[in-house]
Design a protein around this motif. Structure first.
Motif, PDB file in Angstrom:
ATOM      1  N   CYS A   1      -3.690  -2.065 -10.104  1.00 47.29           N
ATOM      2  CA  CYS A   1      -2.783  -0.941 -10.322  1.00 47.29           C
ATOM      3  C   CYS A   1      -3.102   0.264  -9.423  1.00 47.29           C
ATOM      4  CB  CYS A   1      -2.819  -0.525 -11.793  1.00 47.29           C
ATOM      5  SG  CYS A   1      -2.227  -1.815 -12.897  1.00 47.29           S
ATOM      6  N   ARG A   2      -4.175   0.144  -8.651  1.00 49.67           N
ATOM      7  CA  ARG A   2      -4.583   1.214  -7.736  1.00 49.67           C
ATOM      8  C   ARG A   2      -4.789   2.538  -8.469  1.00 49.67           C
ATOM      9  NH1 ARG A   2      -0.567  -1.380  -6.009  1.00 49.67           N
ATOM     10  NH2 ARG A   2       0.947   0.289  -6.059  1.00 49.67           N
ATOM     11  N   VAL A   3      -5.550   2.480  -9.543  1.00 54.40           N
ATOM     12  CA  VAL A   3      -5.890   3.656 -10.344  1.00 54.40           C
ATOM     13  C   VAL A   3      -7.396   3.654 -10.566  1.00 54.40           C
ATOM     14  CG1 VAL A   3      -3.649   3.817 -11.502  1.00 54.40           C
ATOM     15  CG2 VAL A   3      -5.450   2.428 -12.507  1.00 54.40           C
TER      16      VAL A   3
ATOM     17  N   GLU B   1     -10.907   3.277 -12.211  1.00 52.29           N
ATOM     18  CA  GLU B   1     -11.406   2.404 -13.273  1.00 52.29           C
ATOM     19  C   GLU B   1     -11.695   3.187 -14.543  1.00 52.29           C
ATOM     20  OE1 GLU B   1     -15.185  -0.582 -13.896  1.00 52.29           O
ATOM     21  OE2 GLU B   1     -14.400  -0.328 -11.857  1.00 52.29           O
TER      22      GLU B   1
ATOM     23  N   ARG C   1       0.910   3.486 -13.107  1.00 56.28           N
ATOM     24  CA  ARG C   1       0.248   4.316 -14.123  1.00 56.28           C
ATOM     25  C   ARG C   1       0.734   4.029 -15.545  1.00 56.28           C
ATOM     26  NH1 ARG C   1      -3.054   7.761 -11.814  1.00 56.28           N
ATOM     27  NH2 ARG C   1      -2.651   8.515  -9.729  1.00 56.28           N
TER      28      ARG C   1
ATOM     29  N   TRP D   1       3.361   1.670  -2.017  1.00 59.42           N
ATOM     30  CA  TRP D   1       3.824   1.876  -3.387  1.00 59.42           C
ATOM     31  C   TRP D   1       2.919   2.861  -4.104  1.00 59.42           C
ATOM     32  CZ3 TRP D   1       4.855  -3.732  -5.484  1.00 59.42           C
ATOM     33  CH2 TRP D   1       5.826  -4.341  -4.682  1.00 59.42           C
TER      34      TRP D   1
ATOM     35  N   SER E   1       0.819  -1.206   0.000  1.00 60.97           N
ATOM     36  CA  SER E   1       0.000   0.000   0.000  1.00 60.97           C
ATOM     37  C   SER E   1       0.857   1.262   0.000  1.00 60.97           C
ATOM     38  CB  SER E   1      -0.956   0.001   1.193  1.00 60.97           C
ATOM     39  OG  SER E   1      -0.208  -0.024   2.392  1.00 60.97           O
TER      40      SER E   1
ATOM     41  N   ARG F   1      -8.043  -2.227  -9.967  1.00 59.05           N
ATOM     42  CA  ARG F   1      -7.795  -2.631  -8.584  1.00 59.05           C
ATOM     43  C   ARG F   1      -6.337  -2.989  -8.370  1.00 59.05           C
ATOM     44  NH1 ARG F   1     -12.069  -5.418  -8.642  1.00 59.05           N
ATOM     45  NH2 ARG F   1     -11.122  -7.427  -9.084  1.00 59.05           N
TER      46      ARG F   1
ATOM     47  N   PRO G   1       0.688   4.268  -7.304  1.00 53.25           N
ATOM     48  CA  PRO G   1      -0.141   3.568  -8.296  1.00 53.25           C
ATOM     49  C   PRO G   1       0.667   3.256  -9.557  1.00 53.25           C
ATOM     50  CG  PRO G   1      -1.262   5.535  -7.483  1.00 53.25           C
ATOM     51  CD  PRO G   1       0.125   5.569  -6.935  1.00 53.25           C
TER      52      PRO G   1
END
Length: 140
Positions: free
Chosen positions: A34-36, A38, A12, A8, A6, A32, A10
């Motif tokens: 890549c934590r970006v 949708e 991109r 790190w 967590s 989800r 995102p």
């Protein structure tokens, strides 16, 4: 010092998003991982599809992946017939059923016959095979 995922930033990289998509991941799953947002992933994928109409044709979808080939039914039958023939010859030459205390070949035949008894008790042994084993004598 250990770093948590967590912590790190995102991921991109839009080319990675497209690669994930081509490998069968859905847009929501990519976002989800890549934590970006949708919406950002969807925008990139849709713009790539508009620029290159062949993207969807190259996409691997879960049901498109090959399944390991199942062993053909006749191959199973051939293996059973081979084991039965060996048992038939043993009973014909020795005049008895194989024993667990015999040599490795005899133990293998005894174990196979034991498995046939288990299949019979479970109702999984077909009538043809049961009839062939009955022809050997009191195998049950």
């Amino acid at each position: 010092m250990t770093s948590d995922i967590s912590d790190w930033p995102p991921a991109r990289s839009e080319s990675e998003w497209v690669l994930f998509y081509l490998r069968g991941l859905g847009i929501a799953h990519i976002a989800r991982l890549c934590r970006v947002p949708e919406a950002a992933v969807r925008r990139v994928i849709r713009s790539r599809e508009a620029a290159d109409s062949g993207v969807m044709g190259r996409r691997l979808i879960l049901h498109d992946r090959p399944r390991p080939a199942a062993q053909p039914k006749d191959a199973c039958d051939r293996e059973w017939d081979k084991r039965y023939t060996a048992l038939f010859r043993f009973v014909a030459t020795q005049g008895r059923f194989p024993r667990q205390l015999g040599g490795p070949v005899e133990r293998s035949m005894q174990r196979w016959l034991y498995n046939q008894r288990l299949k019979l008790a479970a109702g999984e042994l077909d009538t043809r095979r049961e009839g062939l084993l009955d022809a050997l004598g009191d195998w049950r």
